[in-house]
Design a protein around this motif. Structure first.
Motif, mmCIF file in Angstrom:
data_model
loop_
_atom_site.group_PDB
_atom_site.id
_atom_site.type_symbol
_atom_site.label_atom_id
_atom_site.label_comp_id
_atom_site.label_asym_id
_atom_site.label_seq_id
_atom_site.Cartn_x
_atom_site.Cartn_y
_atom_site.Cartn_z
ATOM 1 N N GLU A 15 0.838 -1.214 0.000
ATOM 2 C CA GLU A 15 0.000 0.000 0.000
ATOM 3 C C GLU A 15 0.868 1.257 0.000
ATOM 4 O O GLU A 15 0.647 2.192 -0.781
ATOM 5 C CB GLU A 15 -0.911 -0.010 1.233
ATOM 6 C CG GLU A 15 -1.922 1.119 1.272
ATOM 7 C CD GLU A 15 -1.440 2.334 2.051
ATOM 8 O OE1 GLU A 15 -1.739 3.466 1.634
ATOM 9 O OE2 GLU A 15 -0.760 2.136 3.074
ATOM 10 N N ARG A 16 1.906 1.280 0.823
ATOM 11 C CA ARG A 16 2.787 2.447 0.890
ATOM 12 C C ARG A 16 3.606 2.600 -0.388
ATOM 13 O O ARG A 16 3.841 3.718 -0.867
ATOM 14 C CB ARG A 16 3.716 2.319 2.101
ATOM 15 C CG ARG A 16 2.994 2.505 3.431
ATOM 16 C CD ARG A 16 3.918 2.222 4.593
ATOM 17 N NE ARG A 16 3.288 2.545 5.875
ATOM 18 C CZ ARG A 16 3.784 2.217 7.055
ATOM 19 N NH1 ARG A 16 4.926 1.546 7.124
ATOM 20 N NH2 ARG A 16 3.149 2.542 8.164
ATOM 21 N N ARG A 73 1.389 4.004 -3.052
ATOM 22 C CA ARG A 73 1.131 5.424 -2.788
ATOM 23 C C ARG A 73 2.274 6.276 -3.354
ATOM 24 O O ARG A 73 2.049 7.337 -3.940
ATOM 25 C CB ARG A 73 1.003 5.657 -1.282
ATOM 26 C CG ARG A 73 0.427 7.010 -0.915
ATOM 27 C CD ARG A 73 0.432 7.268 0.574
ATOM 28 N NE ARG A 73 -0.122 6.177 1.363
ATOM 29 C CZ ARG A 73 -0.181 6.191 2.690
ATOM 30 N NH1 ARG A 73 0.297 7.236 3.362
ATOM 31 N NH2 ARG A 73 -0.695 5.174 3.348
ATOM 32 N N THR A 74 3.503 5.782 -3.199
ATOM 33 C CA THR A 74 4.672 6.484 -3.734
ATOM 34 C C THR A 74 4.703 6.438 -5.259
ATOM 35 O O THR A 74 4.951 7.454 -5.926
ATOM 36 C CB THR A 74 5.957 5.861 -3.175
ATOM 37 O OG1 THR A 74 5.958 5.994 -1.751
ATOM 38 C CG2 THR A 74 7.191 6.556 -3.738
ATOM 39 N N ARG A 86 2.547 8.870 -7.333
ATOM 40 C CA ARG A 86 3.016 10.249 -7.485
ATOM 41 C C ARG A 86 3.846 10.430 -8.759
ATOM 42 O O ARG A 86 4.059 11.555 -9.202
ATOM 43 C CB ARG A 86 3.834 10.670 -6.261
ATOM 44 C CG ARG A 86 3.045 10.632 -4.959
ATOM 45 C CD ARG A 86 3.845 11.169 -3.787
ATOM 46 N NE ARG A 86 3.154 10.906 -2.527
ATOM 47 C CZ ARG A 86 3.636 10.161 -1.536
ATOM 48 N NH1 ARG A 86 4.838 9.626 -1.647
ATOM 49 N NH2 ARG A 86 2.940 9.956 -0.438
ATOM 50 N N GLY A 123 -3.562 2.305 -1.965
ATOM 51 C CA GLY A 123 -2.372 3.147 -2.029
ATOM 52 C C GLY A 123 -2.343 4.018 -3.265
ATOM 53 O O GLY A 123 -1.974 5.195 -3.211
ATOM 54 N N LYS A 155 -4.788 6.903 -2.803
ATOM 55 C CA LYS A 155 -4.288 7.892 -1.848
ATOM 56 C C LYS A 155 -3.141 8.716 -2.426
ATOM 57 O O LYS A 155 -3.006 9.908 -2.139
ATOM 58 C CB LYS A 155 -3.812 7.193 -0.573
ATOM 59 C CG LYS A 155 -4.925 6.646 0.308
ATOM 60 C CD LYS A 155 -4.331 5.978 1.540
ATOM 61 C CE LYS A 155 -5.414 5.462 2.476
ATOM 62 N NZ LYS A 155 -4.834 4.761 3.660
ATOM 63 N N GLY A 156 -2.300 8.073 -3.244
ATOM 64 C CA GLY A 156 -1.100 8.737 -3.720
ATOM 65 C C GLY A 156 -1.271 9.557 -4.982
ATOM 66 O O GLY A 156 -0.414 10.392 -5.302
#
Length: 241
Positions: free
Chosen positions: A69-70, A73-74, A77, A100, A103-104
């Protein structure tokens, strides 16, 4: 739009850009895999986007749900068009990846499509059963992983052309299919066990295809790209719309 992604399986950003310079002002869609991304980082993605290329970032993420997920998210971008993860990570991991990405993604932008790798096109039925200890037919495994991916909210899967027709019958247009292992008839398949031609991918209903060495290792990459694209789409890639 049904992209033909050129797999930029190269070590350096300079090598990739020198290759793409052969296309002059044309901007084919490209796939950036682990080799190019890990060696050069996000800068290579930024350069490709600034040049106007659609980018498929193929990192095949596979880890615990929170880490994925993290990571997604990165990656969101970077504003790429398509990302991958391994379906064998399970439905919870795939759902976390989707979360993710949402959110990102920068405000006002579309999140990248997210597709799950079912079985690599270098995987044979023998490897599926004897080395990976998977029960049943490889094709059935692809259908199972596709079902999980769609339940998790993903856009689709990476699979071989051989499975696409069955996926269309089972899931209709709900599944976005990306098919690597594409070769022109009579070309070497190298390490691909489940290869297919662009025409076969088109007939099966693939949404996107990936071609690497058939273009990048060619003495005439721009010409080969044009031949493959024409067989895939039925028209020259350079026609002005």
């Amino acid at each position: 739009m049904k992209p033909l992604y050129i797999a930029l399986d190269m070590e350096t950003q300079k090598e990739a850009m020198d290759f793409l310079d052969q296309f002059e002002e044309k901007r084919p869609a490209v796939k950036v895999g682990m080799e190019l991304f890990y060696g050069n980082g996000p800068a290579v993605i930024q350069t490709l986007k600034e040049r106007g290329h659609a980018v498929f970032l193929d990192l095949k993420c596979h880890d615990i749900p929170k880490t994925v997920e993290r990571t997604m998210r990165t990656l969101a971008r970077l504003e790429v068009d398509l990302v991958t993860l391994h379906a064998s990570g399970g439905k919870t991991m795939m759902a976390a990846a989707k979360e993710g990405l949402l959110k990102g993604t920068p405000s006002g932008k579309e999140p990248p499509k997210c597709v799950a790798v079912t079985a690599l096109t270098s995987t044979s039925q023998r490897q599926w059963k004897e080395e990976q200890l998977m029960e049943g037919d490889l094709g059935d495994g692809v259908f199972h992983f596709t079902d999980l991916a769609l339940q998790a909210g993903l856009d689709g899967v990476v699979c071989s052309v051989q499975e696409v027709e069955g996926l269309r019958k089972r899931f209709g247009e709900a599944v976005y299919t990306v098919t690597p292992g594409i070769r022109m008839a009579g070309s070497a398949t190298h390490d691909q066990k489940r290869a297919a031609t662009p025409a076969q991918a088109r007939a099966a209903g693939s949404n996107a295809i990936v071609v690497g060495r058939g273009i990048t290792a060619s003495n005439y990459p721009v010409g080969n790209y044009g031949k493959i694209y024409k067989e895939w789409m039925g028209e020259s890639p350079w026609i002005d719309k």
